[in-house]
Design an enzyme around this catalytic site. Structure first.
Site, mmCIF file in Angstrom:
data_model
loop_
_atom_site.group_PDB
_atom_site.id
_atom_site.type_symbol
_atom_site.label_atom_id
_atom_site.label_comp_id
_atom_site.label_asym_id
_atom_site.label_seq_id
_atom_site.Cartn_x
_atom_site.Cartn_y
_atom_site.Cartn_z
ATOM 1 C CG HIS A 205 12.536 49.283 48.413
ATOM 2 N ND1 HIS A 205 11.232 49.736 47.455
ATOM 3 C CD2 HIS A 205 13.298 50.316 48.324
ATOM 4 C CE1 HIS A 205 11.622 50.935 47.463
ATOM 5 N NE2 HIS A 205 12.905 51.528 47.847
ATOM 6 C CG ASP A 222 12.402 54.602 45.243
ATOM 7 O OD1 ASP A 222 12.722 53.631 46.063
ATOM 8 O OD2 ASP A 222 11.760 55.538 46.229
ATOM 9 C CD GLU A 256 12.371 51.810 51.384
ATOM 10 O OE1 GLU A 256 13.354 52.540 51.871
ATOM 11 O OE2 GLU A 256 11.321 52.134 50.613
ATOM 12 C CD GLU A 257 9.155 53.732 48.651
ATOM 13 O OE1 GLU A 257 9.198 54.482 49.452
ATOM 14 O OE2 GLU A 257 9.729 53.436 47.515
ATOM 15 C CG ASP A 284 15.980 52.277 47.754
ATOM 16 O OD1 ASP A 284 15.855 52.568 46.845
ATOM 17 O OD2 ASP A 284 15.640 52.676 48.794
ATOM 18 C CG HIS A 365 8.578 58.460 46.695
ATOM 19 N ND1 HIS A 365 8.635 58.899 48.201
ATOM 20 C CD2 HIS A 365 9.502 57.336 46.348
ATOM 21 C CE1 HIS A 365 9.430 58.094 48.688
ATOM 22 N NE2 HIS A 365 9.775 57.145 47.514
HETATM 23 N N1 BES Z 1 14.497 55.081 47.685
HETATM 24 C C1 BES Z 1 14.157 55.876 48.862
HETATM 25 C C2 BES Z 1 15.250 56.514 49.740
HETATM 26 C C3 BES Z 1 15.875 57.751 49.186
HETATM 27 C C4 BES Z 1 15.308 58.507 48.569
HETATM 28 C C5 BES Z 1 17.395 57.751 49.640
HETATM 29 C C6 BES Z 1 15.793 59.608 48.140
HETATM 30 C C7 BES Z 1 18.015 58.827 48.956
HETATM 31 C C8 BES Z 1 17.143 59.845 48.198
HETATM 32 C C9 BES Z 1 13.167 55.039 49.605
HETATM 33 O O1 BES Z 1 12.544 54.090 49.280
HETATM 34 C C10 BES Z 1 12.304 56.028 50.653
HETATM 35 O O2 BES Z 1 11.470 56.645 49.910
HETATM 36 N N2 BES Z 1 12.549 55.859 51.904
HETATM 37 C C11 BES Z 1 11.836 56.937 52.738
HETATM 38 C C12 BES Z 1 11.926 56.465 54.136
HETATM 39 C C13 BES Z 1 11.577 55.141 54.529
HETATM 40 C C14 BES Z 1 11.557 54.900 56.248
HETATM 41 C C15 BES Z 1 10.129 54.857 54.477
HETATM 42 C C16 BES Z 1 12.368 58.360 52.621
HETATM 43 O O3 BES Z 1 13.619 58.542 52.449
HETATM 44 O O4 BES Z 1 11.753 59.137 52.738
HETATM 45 ZN ZN ZN Z 2 11.087 55.608 47.966
#
Ligand code: BES
Ligand code: ZN
Length: 489
Positions: A205, A222, A256-257, A284, A365
Site C-alpha cells: 500500500h 508502513d 489501505e490504512e 506490507d 503509524h
Molecule cells: N502494515 C499494517 C499491518 C500490520 C501492522 C501487520 C502491524 C502486522 C503488524 C497495515 O497498514 C495496518 O495498519 N493495518 C491495520 C488494519 C487495516 C484493516 C486498516 C492494522 O493492522 O491495524
Molecule cells: Zn499501517
C-alpha cells in the site's frame, strides 16, 4: 442514535462524501471486538448483524479510534464497507477457502533456476533505500491529502520511466480511480506473452497514516518499504529481460490504512469480472528486522497452499549466502493488510511480513516511522528477492504444456503404478534422453539418465499425491514431454 445515523449515513453515501473521516460508516470486524466496543462506547457503534465470529456494524470515527486505542493491540481492526448491504452480505459469505482458479495448484512447481538465480544478483539494496526515502519525503501519504494523490501520480511516472528505460513495450501503468477515496491506486501491467488472461499479482500500500495527526505520516516501513520492495523486484525482472507467459500486475494500493479501501475495490472488481488471478503476494512492512528469522509468513487470511509454496521458494533459492533468507510463521488475528481483500474474494494470497507479530516495528503509524530508524534496506532486500522468485515462477505456467501433451500424444504411454514408472515412446517415434520426476511442490524425487524408448523403472517410495514426470526428447528443438501422474496407495 440508531435512526439518526442510519439516515445520516444514507444521505452522505448517496452524495459520496469521504465518509470515513467525519461521519459514521459501515464496517465488518470480529464479533468479540464489536461487543467490546459496544460495552466501551455504546453511542459509537451499532451491531447490525452477526454471523459466526463476525459482525457487520455502523460506527463513528470516534468508535474506530476507541477500538484502536483500547481494544486492539494494533490498528483499527475493521474493514470498511460501502453500504449496509455490503457489510451484511460480506460476513454471510465468508471467504471461500478454494482458489477461483482450481488449476493454479498444479502450477506451483519450481523450475526457473536459470532465470531466477541471475535475477537475485541484480537486486540492489540501495535502490530500495532511495525509494523509501523518496516516499518518506512526501511528509504524508494519507489518502485524503493532496500529497497522497501526488505520490500516486508520481509513482505512475516513475514506473513508466523504469519500463521505458529497459525498452519494454509490453508494460503499461495506469491510475485506478476509487469510489471511497480520492487517492488512486497505481497498477503496472506486464502483459503475458502466452496466457494474458491469467494474472499473477504482487502489491503493497502506498498510503500512510499517523496517530499523531495525518499531516506528518512518513510511513517508511508502513508501507514505503513494500512499494520499494516490489519496485526493485520488478526492475530486476526488466534488467534480465524477463517476459512472463502470464500477465503480471504490480499494485500500489490507495487507502489501505482506513480499512483496505483501495485493494477491496480492486479485488471486488476483478472477482466481478471473473478475472483469473492465479496468486497474490502482499508486501506490507519489509524494513524492520525484529525477529531471529527474516520472514514471518502470516497464516491467517492467507492461502496455506500459496504460503507453503513461498516457503519452498525460500528453501530452494535462499538457503545460503549471499541470498540466505530464514523464515517462520505468525498471525495478525484479522485481515490486517490488502491480502485480506483478495482472500475475501476467494483468491489465493500470501503475506510475507518483516517479523513475528509483536516483534515488528513499533514506530509504525507515528511520526517516528522513518528510514533513519534502521538506516539500511538489507532486510527489505530479502523480500525483494522473494518477490522476484514469486513473479518468475508463478508467471511461467508450465501447466498448459502438461495438459497439451497429455492430449496430443495418445501414442505415448506413461503410467505410475505400484512403485513402477512405465513408459513407451516407440509408437510416437521419440528418442528419450532423460527422465525427471518432481512432486507437486517442484521437488525432484527421481532422475534417470541413459534411458531407452520404452522401460519400466522402479521409483523411490512415493507418498500419495500428484507427480510430474518430464521426459527430455532428442527432437530438433529437444523439447520436454511432461505428464501429471497420480500416486494413490
Ligand atoms: N502494515 C499494517 C499491518 C500490520 C501492522 C501487520 C502491524 C502486522 C503488524 C497495515 O497498514 C495496518 O495498519 N493495518 C491495520 C488494519 C487495516 C484493516 C486498516 C492494522 O493492522 O491495524
Ligand atoms: Zn499501517
Amino acid at each position: 442514535m440508531k435512526y439518526f445515523y442510519t439516515l445520516l449515513a444514507c444521505l452522505l453515501f448517496s452524495v459520496n462524501i469521504w465518509a470515513q473521516d467525519q461521519h459514521p460508516f459501515y464496517a465488518t470486524m470480529a464479533l468479540h471486538h464489536a461487543e467490546a466496543l459496544v460495552k466501551d462506547a455504546p453511542n459509537d457503534i451499532e451491531i447490525l448483524s452477526t454471523y459466526r465470529n463476525e459482525a457487520a456494524v455502523l460506527m463513528t470515527p470516534t468508535g474506530s479510534h476507541k477500538l484502536h486505542d483500547r481494544i486492539l493491540t494494533h490498528g483499527p481492526g475493521y474493514i470498511f464497507r460501502n453500504s449496509k448491504e455490503e457489510a451484511i452480505t460480506s460476513i454471510q459469505n465468508p471467504p471461500t477457502k478454494t482458489a477461483r482458479n482450481a488449476r493454479a495448484a498444479l502450477d506451483f512447481t519450481i523450475t526457473e533456476d536459470v532465470t531466477v538465480i541471475p535475477t537475485l544478483a541484480l537486486i540492489q539494496t540501495q535502490n530500495i533505500a532511495d525509494h523509501i526515502i523518496e516516499l518518506e519525503n512526501y511528509g504524508t501519504r494519507y489518502h485524503n491529502r493532496a500529497s497522497g494523490t501526488q505520490a500516486a501520480i508520481d509513482l505512475k511516472e516513475k514506473w513508466e520511466a523504469m519500463a521505458a528505460s529497459y525498452g519494454r513495450t509490453d508494460v503499461s501503468v495506469r491510475l485506478y480511480e476509487h469510489t471511497n477515496t480520492e487517492m488512486p491506486s497505481v497498477i503496472l501491467t506486464i502483459t503475458g506473452a502466452e496466457f494474458p488472461d491469467e494474472y499473477v499479482i504482487t502489491g503493497g500500500h502506498l498510503d500512510s497514516t499517523s496517530n499523531q495527526g495525518n499531516n506528518n505520516a512518513p510511513g517508511a516501513d508502513d508501507d514505503a518499504s513494500g512499494i520499494a520492495t516490489i519496485t526493485e523486484a520488478t526492475r530486476a525482472l526488466f534488467e534480465i529481460d524477463f517476459v512472463p507467459k502470464r500477465t503480471i500486475e504490480v499494485m500500489a494500493y490507495a487507502a489501505e490504512e482506513i480499512g483496505l479501501v483501495g485493494s477491496n475495490e480492486i479485488a471486488s472488481e476483478y472477482a466481478a469480472n471473473n478475472i483469473n488471478v492465479v496468486a497474490v503476494s502482499q508486501f506490507d512492512m519489509t524494513l524492520f528486522n525484529g525477529s531471529s528469522n527474516d520472514v514471518s509468513f502470516i497464516t491467517d487470511f492467507t492461502s496455506g497452499e500459496l504460503t507453503s509454496y513461498m516457503m519452498s521458494l525460500l528453501d530452494h533459492y535462499n538457503t545460503s549466502e549471499p541470498h540466505q533468507v530464514t523464515y517462520s510463521t505468525s498471525v495478525c488475528n484479522y485481515g490486517c493488510s490488502d491480502h485480506a481483500s483478495w482472500t475475501g474474494q476467494g483468491y489465493m494470497a500470501a503475506f510475507p511480513f518483516e517479523a513475528n507479530f509483536g516483534q515488528h516495528n513499533s514506530n509504525i503509524h507515528s511520526t517516528g516511522d522513518v528510514f533513519s530508524l534502521t538506516n539500511t534496506a538489507t532486510h527489505a532486500t530479502k523480500f525483494a528477492k522473494l518477490c522476484a522468485e514469486f513473479l518468475i515462477e508463478v508467471a511461467k505456467n508450465d501447466n498448459t504444456a502438461l495438459a497439451v501433451n497429455d492430449v496430443i500424444a495418445p501414442s505415448i504411454f506413461i503410467t505410475i503404478q505400484d512403485g513402477v514408472l512405465s513408459y513407451d515412446f516407440t509408437a510416437a517415434q521419440k528418442e528419450i534422453t532423460g527422465i525427471h520426476l518432481h512432486d507437486i511442490r517442484g521437488k525432484e524425487v527421481m532422475v534417470v539418465t541413459n534411458v531407452s524408448e520404452r522401460d519400466q523403472i522402479t521409483t523411490p517410495v512415493l507418498s500419495t499425491g500428484v507427480y510430474i514426470a518430464s521426459f527430455t526428447t532428442e527432437d530438433t528443438n529437444s523439447s520436454t514431454i511432461a505428464k501429471k501422474l497420480i500416486v494413490s496407495n
